[in-house]
Each structure stands twice: as structure tokens, then as C-alpha cells.
Scaffold this motif. Sequence first.
Motif, PDB file in Angstrom:
ATOM      1  N   GLY A 128       0.817  -1.219   0.000  1.00 49.11           N
ATOM      2  CA  GLY A 128       0.000   0.000   0.000  1.00 49.11           C
ATOM      3  C   GLY A 128       0.845   1.261   0.000  1.00 49.11           C
ATOM      4  N   CYS A 129       0.185   2.411  -0.059  1.00 48.73           N
ATOM      5  CA  CYS A 129       0.920   3.675  -0.156  1.00 48.73           C
ATOM      6  C   CYS A 129       0.075   4.831   0.376  1.00 48.73           C
ATOM      7  CB  CYS A 129       1.276   3.940  -1.617  1.00 48.73           C
ATOM      8  SG  CYS A 129       2.324   5.392  -1.803  1.00 48.73           S
ATOM      9  N   ASN A 130       0.761   5.791   1.021  1.00 53.34           N
ATOM     10  CA  ASN A 130       0.053   6.958   1.585  1.00 53.34           C
ATOM     11  C   ASN A 130       0.208   8.202   0.727  1.00 53.34           C
ATOM     12  OD1 ASN A 130      -0.395   5.290   3.736  1.00 53.34           O
ATOM     13  ND2 ASN A 130       1.219   6.156   5.016  1.00 53.34           N
ATOM     14  N   ASN A 131       0.838   8.109  -0.430  1.00 50.45           N
ATOM     15  CA  ASN A 131       1.284   9.329  -1.101  1.00 50.45           C
ATOM     16  C   ASN A 131       0.297  10.025  -2.035  1.00 50.45           C
ATOM     17  OD1 ASN A 131       3.833   9.842   0.022  1.00 50.45           O
ATOM     18  ND2 ASN A 131       4.567   7.988  -0.980  1.00 50.45           N
ATOM     19  N   PHE A 132      -0.606   9.298  -2.598  1.00 51.56           N
ATOM     20  CA  PHE A 132      -1.608   9.899  -3.489  1.00 51.56           C
ATOM     21  C   PHE A 132      -1.008  10.786  -4.577  1.00 51.56           C
ATOM     22  CE2 PHE A 132      -4.055   8.597   0.169  1.00 51.56           C
ATOM     23  CZ  PHE A 132      -5.174   8.028  -0.416  1.00 51.56           C
ATOM     24  N   CYS A 133      -0.001  10.298  -5.270  1.00 51.78           N
ATOM     25  CA  CYS A 133       0.436  10.998  -6.483  1.00 51.78           C
ATOM     26  C   CYS A 133      -0.809  11.055  -7.366  1.00 51.78           C
ATOM     27  CB  CYS A 133       1.556  10.229  -7.170  1.00 51.78           C
ATOM     28  SG  CYS A 133       2.981  10.046  -6.090  1.00 51.78           S
ATOM     29  N   CYS A 136      -1.956   8.174  -9.796  1.00 50.15           N
ATOM     30  CA  CYS A 136      -1.706   6.788  -9.423  1.00 50.15           C
ATOM     31  C   CYS A 136      -2.895   6.135  -8.723  1.00 50.15           C
ATOM     32  CB  CYS A 136      -0.482   6.735  -8.517  1.00 50.15           C
ATOM     33  SG  CYS A 136      -0.083   5.061  -8.013  1.00 50.15           S
ATOM     34  N   ALA A 137      -3.146   4.886  -9.086  1.00 53.12           N
ATOM     35  CA  ALA A 137      -4.291   4.158  -8.549  1.00 53.12           C
ATOM     36  C   ALA A 137      -3.947   3.379  -7.277  1.00 53.12           C
ATOM     37  CB  ALA A 137      -4.791   3.185  -9.619  1.00 53.12           C
ATOM     38  N   VAL A 138      -2.646   3.232  -6.992  1.00 52.91           N
ATOM     39  CA  VAL A 138      -2.243   2.328  -5.911  1.00 52.91           C
ATOM     40  C   VAL A 138      -2.881   2.641  -4.542  1.00 52.91           C
ATOM     41  CG1 VAL A 138      -0.243   1.596  -4.524  1.00 52.91           C
ATOM     42  CG2 VAL A 138      -0.161   1.461  -7.009  1.00 52.91           C
ATOM     43  N   PRO A 139      -2.888   3.906  -4.087  1.00 52.50           N
ATOM     44  CA  PRO A 139      -3.481   4.150  -2.762  1.00 52.50           C
ATOM     45  C   PRO A 139      -4.960   3.728  -2.689  1.00 52.50           C
ATOM     46  CG  PRO A 139      -2.215   6.046  -3.470  1.00 52.50           C
ATOM     47  CD  PRO A 139      -2.321   5.136  -4.657  1.00 52.50           C
ATOM     48  N   TYR A 140      -5.647   3.742  -3.834  1.00 57.59           N
ATOM     49  CA  TYR A 140      -7.057   3.349  -3.846  1.00 57.59           C
ATOM     50  C   TYR A 140      -7.209   1.830  -3.894  1.00 57.59           C
ATOM     51  CZ  TYR A 140      -7.269   8.220  -5.187  1.00 57.59           C
ATOM     52  OH  TYR A 140      -7.086   9.575  -5.216  1.00 57.59           O
ATOM     53  N   THR A 141      -6.289   1.162  -4.610  1.00 60.65           N
ATOM     54  CA  THR A 141      -6.456  -0.287  -4.773  1.00 60.65           C
ATOM     55  C   THR A 141      -5.759  -1.066  -3.671  1.00 60.65           C
ATOM     56  OG1 THR A 141      -4.533  -0.359  -6.227  1.00 60.65           O
ATOM     57  CG2 THR A 141      -6.672  -0.138  -7.283  1.00 60.65           C
ATOM     58  N   ARG A 142      -4.658  -0.530  -3.135  1.00 60.04           N
ATOM     59  CA  ARG A 142      -3.906  -1.274  -2.114  1.00 60.04           C
ATOM     60  C   ARG A 142      -4.038  -0.687  -0.719  1.00 60.04           C
ATOM     61  NH1 ARG A 142       0.432  -5.061  -3.649  1.00 60.04           N
ATOM     62  NH2 ARG A 142      -0.011  -5.617  -5.782  1.00 60.04           N
ATOM     63  N   GLY A 143      -4.638   0.506  -0.639  1.00 59.39           N
ATOM     64  CA  GLY A 143      -4.885   1.105   0.675  1.00 59.39           C
ATOM     65  C   GLY A 143      -3.638   1.721   1.290  1.00 59.39           C
ATOM     66  N   GLU A 145      -0.273   2.491   3.579  1.00 54.64           N
ATOM     67  CA  GLU A 145       0.955   1.699   3.708  1.00 54.64           C
ATOM     68  C   GLU A 145       0.960   0.877   5.002  1.00 54.64           C
ATOM     69  OE1 GLU A 145       5.408   2.863   2.811  1.00 54.64           O
ATOM     70  OE2 GLU A 145       4.762   3.733   4.709  1.00 54.64           O
ATOM     71  N   LYS A 146       1.269  -0.416   4.832  1.00 60.85           N
ATOM     72  CA  LYS A 146       1.428  -1.295   5.999  1.00 60.85           C
ATOM     73  C   LYS A 146       2.765  -1.997   5.846  1.00 60.85           C
ATOM     74  CE  LYS A 146      -3.317  -2.652   6.341  1.00 60.85           C
ATOM     75  NZ  LYS A 146      -3.606  -2.863   4.960  1.00 60.85           N
ATOM     76  N   SER A 147       3.606  -1.884   6.868  1.00 58.77           N
ATOM     77  CA  SER A 147       4.937  -2.481   6.758  1.00 58.77           C
ATOM     78  C   SER A 147       4.955  -3.870   7.398  1.00 58.77           C
ATOM     79  CB  SER A 147       5.956  -1.616   7.483  1.00 58.77           C
ATOM     80  OG  SER A 147       5.921  -0.312   6.957  1.00 58.77           O
ATOM     81  N   GLY A 172       8.548  -2.323  -2.130  1.00 56.58           N
ATOM     82  CA  GLY A 172       7.540  -1.516  -1.442  1.00 56.58           C
ATOM     83  C   GLY A 172       7.178  -0.400  -2.394  1.00 56.58           C
ATOM     84  N   GLN A 173       5.974   0.134  -2.292  1.00 55.12           N
ATOM     85  CA  GLN A 173       5.616   1.245  -3.197  1.00 55.12           C
ATOM     86  C   GLN A 173       6.538   2.412  -2.930  1.00 55.12           C
ATOM     87  OE1 GLN A 173       2.712  -1.305  -4.406  1.00 55.12           O
ATOM     88  NE2 GLN A 173       3.437   0.485  -5.456  1.00 55.12           N
ATOM     89  N   ASN A 174       6.924   2.551  -1.649  1.00 53.97           N
ATOM     90  CA  ASN A 174       7.859   3.603  -1.267  1.00 53.97           C
ATOM     91  C   ASN A 174       8.711   3.040  -0.127  1.00 53.97           C
ATOM     92  OD1 ASN A 174       9.198   5.866  -0.424  1.00 53.97           O
ATOM     93  ND2 ASN A 174       7.381   6.955   0.299  1.00 53.97           N
ATOM     94  N   VAL A 175       9.820   2.417  -0.478  1.00 51.18           N
ATOM     95  CA  VAL A 175      10.625   1.733   0.555  1.00 51.18           C
ATOM     96  C   VAL A 175      11.141   2.718   1.601  1.00 51.18           C
ATOM     97  CG1 VAL A 175      11.344  -0.253  -0.860  1.00 51.18           C
ATOM     98  CG2 VAL A 175      12.742   1.826  -0.856  1.00 51.18           C
ATOM     99  N   ASN A 176      11.299   3.983   1.220  1.00 47.02           N
ATOM    100  CA  ASN A 176      11.872   4.974   2.147  1.00 47.02           C
ATOM    101  C   ASN A 176      10.956   5.298   3.323  1.00 47.02           C
ATOM    102  OD1 ASN A 176      12.442   6.194  -0.956  1.00 47.02           O
ATOM    103  ND2 ASN A 176      14.164   5.432   0.230  1.00 47.02           N
ATOM    104  N   SER A 177       9.659   5.010   3.181  1.00 44.36           N
ATOM    105  CA  SER A 177       8.782   5.256   4.331  1.00 44.36           C
ATOM    106  C   SER A 177       8.474   3.957   5.072  1.00 44.36           C
ATOM    107  CB  SER A 177       7.497   5.962   3.897  1.00 44.36           C
ATOM    108  OG  SER A 177       6.852   5.264   2.870  1.00 44.36           O
ATOM    109  N   TYR A 178       9.232   2.900   4.738  1.00 45.71           N
ATOM    110  CA  TYR A 178       9.053   1.620   5.426  1.00 45.71           C
ATOM    111  C   TYR A 178       9.164   1.832   6.940  1.00 45.71           C
ATOM    112  CZ  TYR A 178      10.390  -2.802   7.567  1.00 45.71           C
ATOM    113  OH  TYR A 178      10.469  -3.877   8.410  1.00 45.71           O
TER     114      TYR A 178
END
Length: 409
Positions: A128-133, A136-143, A145-147, A172-178
Amino acid sequence: MNYSDAERIITVFNNAGLSQTDQERDADYIITIACSVRQTAIDRIFGKIKDWNKLKGQKKVSLILTGCVLEKDRQKLSKIFDLVFNIQDTAKLQEYLGEKKDSEKTPFFSLTPKYQSKFRAYVPISFGCNNFCSYCAVPYTRGPEKSRSEKEVIEEVKKLIDSRYKEITLLGQNVNSYGNDLGKKDSFTRLISKIDKIPGNYRVYFYSNHPKDISNNLINVLPKLKHFPPYLHLPLQSGSDKIISAMNRHYTQTQYLNLVKKIKKKVPNITLTTDIIVGFPGETDEDFRETKKLMELIGFSMAFIAQYSPRPQTISAKVSDNVPKTEKEKRFQMLTKVLAKNLEKENARLVNKKMEVLIDEVKKENLYGRTGSYKVVEIPDNQQANFLGQFVEIEITGSNAWKLSGKIL
Ligand code: SF4
């Protein structure tokens, strides 16, 4: 990410006593792990439905859908597929396959993946991802971020290294915020430093980074790592401040350039790769020139260039997709040329150099391998020595923009 998810889904099928087949006509279940990043991926599913319905007329077969599916597509596809489930809700799949309820307790990441390669593996560290670029559809489809816990990730990596895996990619969609969701700052730097201490002969990569979240700690640690080749994928997306802001990416051209400078100073032999979107809504000639200028200035070792296509439900889909297709194509070609020109020079400098490659493919008379910087090397080998999945020392004998050639030493 989808490839990695598939390896866990296969385990669920295996646990239900089912095995894989490459032939759709032999299958009792056909499962699709969808990707919503670009419209073409969803269009391909719609394109397959005719074939599958024909197959259904000949034998009993269940169609199952999971992965990144936006709500609008889900509504349409639910009418066609026999089961649609959220990828992490494997209990639903287990139940569908007739498994007992007690097996529901296995969380998605605790499933042992059925790795499809004997030497290359993908290890998800977050979902998942918290960024809402805005595109991008990821925050809507994967919800959100959960590490995964550090312990769980390290255990999986350790097992792979003990089983002689040679290339591991942390995902990770954004490994830096892991780890941010676990309340721990800079967890990613700690994680890779711990992984690097595991003894063995292996390489580790990680995807994807967000320029806004790359920490100084990470940059300082990179040159000290033994098992992480000096390689960083740093998605730029656009070089124009106006477009970067419309994309909701939270950096400027100057900040990105300063980051690259800082990284190159600490890790002079770094290989930088990127993602670019051309034809984002409102991208003028001038905006595009900024992107081109940055590409020329930085000299990426690879760029995954995409022509913008709106995904329904995302923020950018609400504004008009106003760059004509022909213009997108033109910009795509121009950037590909910039990339090729840089790669031609960069790769020519590698001729006569000795390096280690991981052989990952045997085709006809040739072996193919990857350098630490992830460049493809073609190696003629008439004897077809069994080097697949092994590191070999080679000398580079030739190059073009897209490929190196070499001989085994
Ligand atoms: S960082 Fe942006 S592009 Fe990447 S998954 Fe998250 S929202 Fe999408």
C-alpha cells in the motif's frame, strides 16, 4: 509487486492440492492478478474475456480476479469473474477452494511464497501507499501503507540466502517510508544494514524510492553496504516544477538535482535509473523541455518512460487529458533518444572492463546475465555451460545503447 503476490497466491492453491499449468485449456481455475497503473493492463483483461468464455463453454473452469482493481473496473468485472477478492484476503480464496476455516489464520505475508526462480526472489517489505500521487491508482487499490515487521523480512531474506539465492529485491511502493506506520523513523536504513550483515554470496536491490523521503542516513549508509550494488531507482516523473506539483510529488526540480548531487558525492559510482511520464495534463512544450533538460543533465542509466493515460478515480483523471496522443508519442521518442545517446556513451566506457555478472537466461547459443548495475550482457557460449543462476567473471567485449556483450574469463 504483482509477480511477488502471485508467488504467495500459488501457495494458497498448492495448499488446496492444486498445481500450476501453463496451458489455459488445462486449467480448472484461471486467476488474474490485475494491475491498474495503466489503462492498457485493464484493457488486456477485457480482451481475454472472450477466450475464457469460450473455454467455459467447453469445460468447467472458474475465473478468479484479484490485485489492483479500481472500483469502477471491479463493478464491471464482478459480473464476469466467479470470484473477486482483495489480494490480502486470501481466506476468501481458501474458502472458495473448499479449504477449512482454520486455515484462514495465515496472514498474507506469512504464506511461504512458491518462488518461481531458483536464484532470483522478490521480498515485499510493505504493502500500500500513503502518497496519493495524482495519477496513481495504488493508494485506492492497495490502501494505506502497511509495513511487514523487520524480523519477518529478515527471516525471509535469510532463508533465501541459505538456499543460495543470488539476487533478492526488496519491494515496497515507497521503501523509504518503510516502518513509519510502526512508529519507527528511518527503519529502512536499519533494515538494509541488518540484511547486509547476513553472510553469503548475493546481491540485494530495492524498489521504489520516493525522492521526498530519501534520508541522509540512507545516503550515508549506501557506500558502506557490501551486498547492495551502488544502484538507485529514483523516479523523477517530470522535470517541470508546475507538473511535479500537479502530480502531487512534493519536490522541485532544484530539490531533485540537489539530491542527485548529494548521492553522487557520497557514492560516485552510483547507477541512477528513473521513471518519467510524458504528456501529463497541462504539460506544455516548455514543461517538457525541463524534463528533457534534466534527463540530459543527470544522464540516467535507464528510464522507464510512460505516456500518460488517466485512471478513473484518480485526481488527475478529473482534469482534461489535453496533450494529444501524437504529441505524447513525439515526447516519448525524444526522451528515448536522450536515453539512448547517454547509454551508448556510458556502455562504451565499459568495454575491456572485467566484472561479475549473474547469469539469468540461456537462449539459443547465448547466455545472458546482469551486471551489478543491472545492465544486460550477452555472452556467446556454444558449450552451454551450466552457469544459470551463478555469478561469473566476464570481460566486456562490445556495447550498444541497450546491451553489452562479453566473454567468460
Ligand atoms: S508513491 Fe505515488 S506513484 Fe508510487 S505508489 Fe504511491 S501514490 Fe503511486
